[in-house]
Design a protein around this motif. Structure first.
Motif, short mmCIF file in Angstrom:
data_model
loop_
_atom_site.label_atom_id
_atom_site.label_comp_id
_atom_site.label_asym_id
_atom_site.label_seq_id
_atom_site.Cartn_x
_atom_site.Cartn_y
_atom_site.Cartn_z
N VAL A 152 0.87 -1.18 0.00
CA VAL A 152 0.00 0.00 0.00
C VAL A 152 0.91 1.23 0.00
O VAL A 152 1.68 1.44 0.93
N THR A 183 1.89 5.46 -0.40
CA THR A 183 1.41 6.68 0.23
C THR A 183 0.40 7.42 -0.62
O THR A 183 -0.43 8.15 -0.08
N ILE A 215 -2.77 5.86 0.34
CA ILE A 215 -3.14 6.27 1.69
C ILE A 215 -3.75 7.68 1.66
O ILE A 215 -4.82 7.91 2.22
N LEU A 264 -8.26 9.82 3.57
CA LEU A 264 -7.62 8.53 3.80
C LEU A 264 -8.22 7.46 2.88
O LEU A 264 -9.43 7.25 2.89
N PHE A 265 -7.39 6.82 2.08
CA PHE A 265 -7.81 5.78 1.13
C PHE A 265 -8.98 6.27 0.27
O PHE A 265 -9.91 5.51 -0.03
N GLY A 281 3.13 1.68 3.29
CA GLY A 281 3.65 3.04 3.23
C GLY A 281 4.76 3.25 2.23
O GLY A 281 5.53 4.20 2.34
N ALA A 291 0.60 11.07 4.77
CA ALA A 291 0.02 9.74 4.93
C ALA A 291 -0.15 9.42 6.42
O ALA A 291 -1.19 8.91 6.84
N LEU A 304 -3.78 9.05 8.65
CA LEU A 304 -4.09 7.92 9.53
C LEU A 304 -4.41 8.41 10.94
O LEU A 304 -5.40 7.97 11.55
#
Length: 195
Positions: free
Chosen positions: A19, A21, A24, A42-43, A72, A80, A84
């Protein structure tokens, strides 16, 4: 930065490897000047899918993200980590992290817990079966605990102390304030000074 001694809470089983950044927090969010307000991004692309795990009500309020290896990766955007944190996550548990993401997380009080893939898989299975399962990440003992699952993780002494005492880069520098003041007092007046 607030001290991080233990993170206790429910988890979100993302369980995806590599995954990056940009997944993210997409690049168009990087125009913001402050460190807050990134949670809605986020996402962002994945959240358009109603079946995406972050959209499932049973995982709302999760404090721990369970991720796959190399979490990350990609660009070095600190945003990022901010996204979170802004979304309520206090720890990410994964078999591995990109170095820059890991360092950004530690500098901002997000706990990156690198633990073996088998333990992560057991946690993901546990949380998928029972979303209300509480997981405890103990920075002092360097352990992850959940019902029927326990595993150690490694954290270097500097990072561990930094988290336990809540020290960001400025707080670490200010520990040397008397030495900095003494040095500045001896500098010739025509040189620039730190004020």
């Amino acid at each position: 930065m607030e001290p991080v001694r233990r993170v206790v809470g429910r988890a979100l089983p993302l369980a995806r490897a590599d995954v990056d950044t940009d997944q993210i927090i997409p690049s168009h969010w990087l125009k913001r000047l402050e460190r807050t307000g990134y949670g809605p991004g986020l996402f962002e692309a994945w959240r358009k899918d109603p079946a995406f795990v972050l959209n499932e009500p049973r995982y709302h309020g999760a404090a721990i993200l369970l991720a796959g290896a190399n979490f990350g990766c990609g660009s070095s955007r600190e945003h990022a980590v901010w996204a979170l944190l802004d979304a309520g996550f206090r720890a990410v548990i994964a078999p591995g992290f990109a170095d820059i993401f890991r360092n950004n997380a530690l500098r901002n009080g997000l706990l990156p817990v690198e633990i073996d893939a088998d333990t992560v898989a057991k946690l993901v299975e546990l949380v998928r079966a029972e979303p209300s399962t509480a997981i405890t990440v103990d920075v002092e003992r360097l352990t992850v605990d959940a019902p029927g699952v326990r595993g150690p993780f490694v954290l270097d002494d500097f990072s561990r102390t930094r988290l336990l005492e809540g020290l960001d880069d400025i707080a670490i520098t200010l520990r040397h304030e008397p030495d900095i003041g003494a040095y500045e007092a001896k500098r010739p007046v025509w040189l620039p000074r730190v004020r």
